[in-house]
Design a protein around this motif. Structure first.
Motif, short mmCIF file in Angstrom:
data_model
loop_
_atom_site.label_atom_id
_atom_site.label_comp_id
_atom_site.label_asym_id
_atom_site.label_seq_id
_atom_site.Cartn_x
_atom_site.Cartn_y
_atom_site.Cartn_z
N THR A 25 38.94 21.92 43.35
CA THR A 25 37.98 22.67 43.58
C THR A 25 38.23 24.11 42.78
OG1 THR A 25 37.89 21.86 46.03
CG2 THR A 25 37.00 23.92 45.40
N ALA A 26 39.16 24.52 42.76
CA ALA A 26 39.60 25.68 42.03
C ALA A 26 39.43 25.48 40.54
CB ALA A 26 40.93 26.43 42.18
N ALA A 27 39.65 24.37 39.92
CA ALA A 27 39.43 24.23 38.47
C ALA A 27 37.98 24.21 38.24
CB ALA A 27 40.16 22.98 38.11
N ALA A 28 37.32 23.31 39.20
CA ALA A 28 35.83 23.44 39.02
C ALA A 28 35.13 24.74 39.04
CB ALA A 28 35.22 22.48 40.13
N LEU A 29 35.62 25.54 40.03
CA LEU A 29 35.04 27.04 40.01
C LEU A 29 35.24 27.84 38.76
CD1 LEU A 29 35.96 27.78 43.58
CD2 LEU A 29 33.70 27.56 42.85
N GLU A 30 36.73 27.56 38.23
CA GLU A 30 37.04 28.30 36.93
C GLU A 30 36.05 27.88 35.83
OE1 GLU A 30 40.92 29.05 34.27
OE2 GLU A 30 41.05 27.57 35.99
N ALA A 31 35.82 26.50 35.72
CA ALA A 31 34.95 25.85 34.71
C ALA A 31 33.47 26.48 34.74
CB ALA A 31 34.92 24.38 34.76
N GLN A 32 33.00 26.63 36.11
CA GLN A 32 31.72 27.06 36.22
C GLN A 32 31.60 28.67 35.90
OE1 GLN A 32 30.52 26.79 40.28
NE2 GLN A 32 30.82 24.41 40.18
N ALA A 33 32.79 29.36 36.29
CA ALA A 33 32.88 30.79 35.74
C ALA A 33 32.76 31.09 34.02
CB ALA A 33 34.07 31.43 36.25
N GLN A 34 33.57 29.96 33.48
CA GLN A 34 33.53 30.06 32.18
C GLN A 34 32.13 29.67 31.33
OE1 GLN A 34 36.81 27.50 31.18
NE2 GLN A 34 38.63 29.05 31.71
N GLN A 35 31.43 28.71 32.05
CA GLN A 35 30.20 28.57 31.45
C GLN A 35 29.13 29.18 31.80
OE1 GLN A 35 29.96 24.23 32.59
NE2 GLN A 35 31.56 23.70 31.39
N SER A 36 29.12 30.03 32.88
CA SER A 36 28.11 30.93 33.18
C SER A 36 27.53 31.96 32.23
CB SER A 36 28.37 31.49 34.44
OG SER A 36 27.37 32.30 35.21
N ASN A 37 26.52 32.29 31.95
CA ASN A 37 25.90 33.22 31.27
C ASN A 37 25.65 34.59 32.02
OD1 ASN A 37 25.67 31.68 28.90
ND2 ASN A 37 23.73 30.84 29.61
N ASP A 38 25.79 34.66 33.16
CA ASP A 38 25.57 35.81 34.35
C ASP A 38 27.02 36.43 34.35
OD1 ASP A 38 25.16 37.80 36.09
OD2 ASP A 38 24.06 36.53 37.25
N ARG A 39 27.43 37.54 33.52
CA ARG A 39 28.75 38.18 33.83
C ARG A 39 29.24 38.45 35.47
NH1 ARG A 39 32.09 36.81 30.69
NH2 ARG A 39 33.18 38.96 31.10
N ARG A 40 28.32 38.81 36.32
CA ARG A 40 28.65 39.36 37.77
C ARG A 40 28.87 37.58 38.48
NH1 ARG A 40 28.35 43.62 40.32
NH2 ARG A 40 27.22 44.54 38.61
N GLU A 41 28.06 36.87 38.27
CA GLU A 41 28.34 35.29 38.90
C GLU A 41 29.61 34.77 38.37
OE1 GLU A 41 26.43 31.12 39.07
OE2 GLU A 41 25.40 32.43 37.95
N SER A 42 30.02 35.15 37.02
CA SER A 42 31.29 34.75 36.51
C SER A 42 32.56 35.28 37.22
CB SER A 42 31.31 34.83 35.05
OG SER A 42 30.49 34.17 34.27
N MET A 43 32.20 36.60 37.41
CA MET A 43 33.20 37.60 38.04
C MET A 43 33.47 36.88 39.43
SD MET A 43 32.91 41.46 39.23
CE MET A 43 31.44 41.17 40.27
N LYS A 44 32.30 36.62 40.26
CA LYS A 44 32.63 36.24 41.68
C LYS A 44 33.24 34.70 41.67
CE LYS A 44 28.45 38.61 43.48
NZ LYS A 44 27.07 38.26 44.17
N LEU A 45 32.81 33.91 40.58
CA LEU A 45 33.38 32.61 40.58
C LEU A 45 34.94 32.52 40.16
CD1 LEU A 45 30.53 30.65 38.60
CD2 LEU A 45 31.29 30.37 41.16
N TYR A 46 35.53 33.65 39.11
CA TYR A 46 36.61 33.64 39.00
C TYR A 46 37.62 34.22 40.30
CZ TYR A 46 36.33 33.30 33.77
OH TYR A 46 36.24 33.05 32.49
N TYR A 47 36.88 34.91 40.85
CA TYR A 47 37.47 35.67 42.15
C TYR A 47 37.94 34.32 43.09
CZ TYR A 47 38.74 38.41 46.08
OH TYR A 47 39.40 39.19 47.26
N GLN A 48 36.78 33.48 43.54
CA GLN A 48 36.86 32.53 44.47
C GLN A 48 37.72 31.57 43.88
OE1 GLN A 48 33.08 31.01 44.78
NE2 GLN A 48 31.96 32.85 45.80
N ALA A 49 37.92 31.18 42.52
CA ALA A 49 38.95 30.26 41.99
C ALA A 49 40.16 30.75 42.25
CB ALA A 49 38.74 30.00 40.60
N ALA A 50 40.49 31.93 42.09
CA ALA A 50 42.12 32.71 42.28
C ALA A 50 42.32 32.42 43.70
CB ALA A 50 41.83 34.17 41.89
#
Length: 569
Positions: A25-50
């Motif tokens: 699950t964490a790896a999937a969230l990290e991958a979504q954060a890397q692929q997202s074009n929205d920086r704020r959404e990437s920030m939230k996904l990185y935090y959830q993955a951590a």
């Protein structure tokens, strides 16, 4: 098995499955954060993955939380920056890396104070106090606990000022020691450190060897591709022959079926004749009156039919034997074709692996766009970029340090620091140009897209933070300390590949020379920038004006030291 042991094994496998599921699950969230074009959404996904990584892989959690912190700083979201820094510190604390954990807790405290979140800032101070207490530093633990208590009881606005004993943005300070601002106010001079020509020649020879290896690999791949094409042609011919043999075999099977039907008819006829013969013999034995001549003729006809049936059966057996031999040959050919097909697939895989390794080798030397242009057209034209930023990094007293270490230890230390620099500039998508001895050169803006020098300054700040962390670690181990001077300038450059064979990617222009002179005029542990860079980053960083300072072979240049991240950014 004993019921208790079964229960233990069941609990173990359950925990293992839960850990694997959390990691996925964490790896999937990290991958979504890397692929997202929205920086704020990437920030939230990185935090959830951590958060997901924290229970199963604290080391990975610390890395992903740091990425969330960097994104939050970029978006000026201090509330999220505080929580990401706290989560980053938790990851280091679980790895017993308490020095780095304290630094991240202090960073979370400063971000929380920026948004006046006193409870969260006090929480960070409590964590720092507990660590100091576990290390036996009672005085520091008491001071930090008192600061946390004051924050919880304070009313009204909070002025964001670093406390004594805490870390600043660019380095660590302890009670009784000067902080970053005091270091900025103490001028130091460093004589010019010209580039060692012997080291430059050695680096150039290394580039030549790498390109020679690339050319040899390219020629070998071309030969393998030619051999592969010939094998494909041979396999195509074999498939045509196989198809012809298959058609012939089908025709033989049809003929065999027809012959079997004829044999069956003859066999039925033979059975009827044999049955009739048996009836006649029984009639003779029973003494019935028959015409002896008719009986003799009938018996002779039966003998002739039997002989014909035997001859036909022999011919049929011969045909069947020939058909079986043909089927065996076709099956053998089929097995050979399958074997050749597997060999061809294996060679294709090997060629793809070799081509991938060659591409990786080329990308280690050249940027991706230049490498692709060379692969397609065989050459790459020089390009001019009007707004490029150049960073030079040079270690203080490198010659003296090299005398204290063996050659193997010196190379290992440089490799450790340069790998960390490579990771940092990779986070900010910067281009590493080259290393010459202990010098490290980076550039940004080498594309058609106009870019700000903000990212290269942030990367320089991260590099100095890393060097500050390593300074404490090396001091505790009584090993030589690496301190760096850094210089940045922004302006036009020309970038391209020199030569036809054994080439190397480089940049030229007065911007490169000024960046080198600015680095030489810098003090250890500082980042020296020109006025052109200052005008681009002044709203994001607090900088200190140094005045017009002389530079080698240049007129006096307005220089600034980069300080903390601006509170308004």
């Amino acid at each position: 098995m004993h019921p208790f042991l079964r229960l233990i094994f069941a609990c173990f496998f359950l925990c293992l499955s839960v850990t694997v599921a959390i990691g996925q699950t964490a790896a999937a969230l990290e991958a979504q954060a890397q692929q997202s074009n929205d920086r704020r959404e990437s920030m939230k996904l990185y935090y959830q993955a951590a958060e997901k990584y924290m229970s199963a892989n604290p080391s990975k959690a610390a890395i992903v939380a740091h990425q969330a912190y960097l994104t939050a700083v970029e978006l000026n979201d201090n509330a999220m920056a505080a929580r990401a820094a706290f989560l980053n510190a938790e990851g280091y604390a679980k790895q017993s890396r308490f020095g780095e954990a304290k630094f991240r807790y202090n960073r979370g405290k400063e971000s929380a104070l920026t948004v006046k979140d006193l409870d969260f800032a006090a929480k960070c101070l409590d964590k720092m106090a507990n660590m100091a207490r576990s290390e036996g530093n009672t005085k520091e633990a008491t001071t930090l606990a008192q600061q946390a208590k004051e924050l919880r009881t304070r009313k009204g606005d909070v002025a964001v000022t670093p406390q004594s004993g805490s870390k600043s943005t660019l380095g660590k300070t302890t009670a009784g020691k000067p902080n970053t601002s005091s270091i900025l106010s103490t001028p130091q001079t460093r004589p010019a450190n010209p580039t060692n020509q012997a080291e430059f020649n050695q680096l150039r020879e290394q580039y030549k060897q790498q390109m020679t290896q690339f050319e040899t690999e390219k020629q070998r791949l071309a030969l393998e591709v030619a051999n592969l094409q010939r094998q494909k042609d041979e396999i195509s011919k074999l498939r045509q022959k196989d198809q012809q043999i298959t058609e012939q075999a089908q025709q033989a099977v049809v003929q065999k079926d027809q012959q079997l039907a004829s044999v069956k008819m003859e066999k039925d006829k033979f059975d009827r004749i044999a049955s009739k013969r048996q009836e006649l013999l029984k009639a003779l034995q029973s003494g019935k009156s028959l015409d002896s001549l008719a009986f003799a003729q009938d018996l002779q006809e039966q003998e002739l039919l039997l002989q014909k049936s035997k001859s036909f059966r022999n011919v049929l057996l011969l045909v069947l034997g020939f058909g079986i031999v043909m089927v065996g040959l076709m099956y053998r050919r089929y097995l050979e074709n399958q074997k050749q097909k597997k060999q061809l697939q294996e060679k294709n895989r090997q060629i793809q692996d070799q081509q991938q390794r060659s591409d990786e080798l080329l990308l280690n030397i050249l940027p991706a766009a230049i490498a692709e242009e060379l692969k397609v057209g065989g050459k790459a034209k020089a390009r001019r970029y009007e707004q490029a930023s150049v960073l030079f990094v040079d270690f203080k007293s490198f010659t003296k340090i090299s005398e204290q270490l063996s050659p193997e230890e010196l190379v290992a230390e440089l490799d450790h620091y340069f790998k960390a620099f490579d990771f940092i500039i990779g986070q900010y998508k910067l281009e590493k140009i080259k290393t010459i001895g202990d010098a490290y050169m980076v550039a940004s803006g080498l594309s058609d897209r106009i870019t700000s020098p903000l990212n290269i300054v942030r990367a320089a700040v991260e590099m100095q933070e890393f060097l500050t962390d390593m300074k404490q670690e090396k001091s505790s181990q009584n090993k030589p300390i690496f301190e760096a001077r850094m210089g940045i300038h922004t302006g036009p450059v020309v970038a391209g590949v020199v030569g036809v064979k054994k080439f190397a990617y480089d940049i030229w222009g007065d911007t490169v020379n000024i960046a080198a002179r600015v680095q030489e005029a810098c003090e250890p542990n500082e980042i020296n920038i020109t006025e052109a860079v200052y005008n681009e980053i002044r709203y994001s960083f607090t900088c200190k004006y140094r005045g017009k300072l002389p530079a080698k072979n240049k007129e006096a240049i307005d220089m600034y030291y980069v300080g903390a991240v601006s509170k308004s950014s």
